[in-house]
Write an enzyme that holds these catalytic residues in place. Sequence first.
Site, PDB file in Angstrom:
ATOM      1  N   VAL A  84       0.839  -1.198   0.000  1.00 31.05           N
ATOM      2  CA  VAL A  84       0.000   0.000   0.000  1.00 31.05           C
ATOM      3  C   VAL A  84       0.873   1.247   0.000  1.00 31.05           C
ATOM      4  O   VAL A  84       1.740   1.417   0.858  1.00 31.05           O
ATOM      5  CB  VAL A  84      -0.940   0.010   1.218  1.00 31.05           C
ATOM      6  N   LYS A  85       0.627   2.117  -0.968  1.00 31.16           N
ATOM      7  CA  LYS A  85       1.371   3.368  -1.091  1.00 31.16           C
ATOM      8  C   LYS A  85       0.693   4.456  -0.259  1.00 31.16           C
ATOM      9  O   LYS A  85      -0.502   4.700  -0.414  1.00 31.16           O
ATOM     10  CB  LYS A  85       1.453   3.791  -2.557  1.00 31.16           C
ATOM     11  N   ILE A  86       1.494   5.085   0.587  1.00 28.25           N
ATOM     12  CA  ILE A  86       0.993   6.137   1.464  1.00 28.25           C
ATOM     13  C   ILE A  86       1.803   7.413   1.221  1.00 28.25           C
ATOM     14  O   ILE A  86       3.036   7.395   1.353  1.00 28.25           O
ATOM     15  CB  ILE A  86       1.126   5.741   2.946  1.00 28.25           C
TER      16      ILE A  86
END
EC number: 4.1.2.-
Length: 220
Positions: A84-86
């Site tokens: 997951v890219k944050i």
Amino acid sequence: MELYLDTANVAEVERLARIFPIAGVTTNPSIIAASKESIWEVLPRLQKAIGDEGILFAQTMSRDAQGMVKEAKHLRDAIPGIVVKIPVTSEGLAAIKMLKKEGITTLGTAVYSAAQGLLAALAGAKYVAPYVNRVDAQGGDGIRTVQELQALLEMHAPESMVLAASFKTPRQALDCLLAGCESITLPLDVAQQMLNTPAVESAIEKFEHDWNAAFGTTHL
């Protein structure tokens, strides 16, 4: 090193996966939006294209930490093993810390400085993505940012790695690798530029011409 494609174009992923030794695919909201497909439809297709061992990345949309965590869990439930890219904002850093405790792998994205990238790694992000060309476009030095970030991670967060992004030319990507970067993600046009070398085609045509002149065929 790990090589990724930065796209949501399933057909192109399938084509280039046959040629490139890709480790997976990265996406972002703009890339998904350009595909005109629902994220919940395109992500499974991308995962199928890269195989069970390929790593798929997708980004949250919420601006607050709790919303990011909720969306990250939704992504994880839909695609087990997804990274997951944050975005590395103050809320993003808080979300990365919470997701680390939840066992969800993250990438700190939208990184414009080595300090910002280091904070993401210290918060628990496995991957940190400096935007090479965008740093250059703002008057900075994208390659130097990668060098500094790589050195900082090796000293202070060795469990994290740089996954450099935002390239306009193959030269930028190669310079990142020469700077010690462990992973890069290439947009389709840059990946294709690496393959399109007119001098190679000229050399092959010369070989075929000479062989055919001597033996009347272009085969062994």
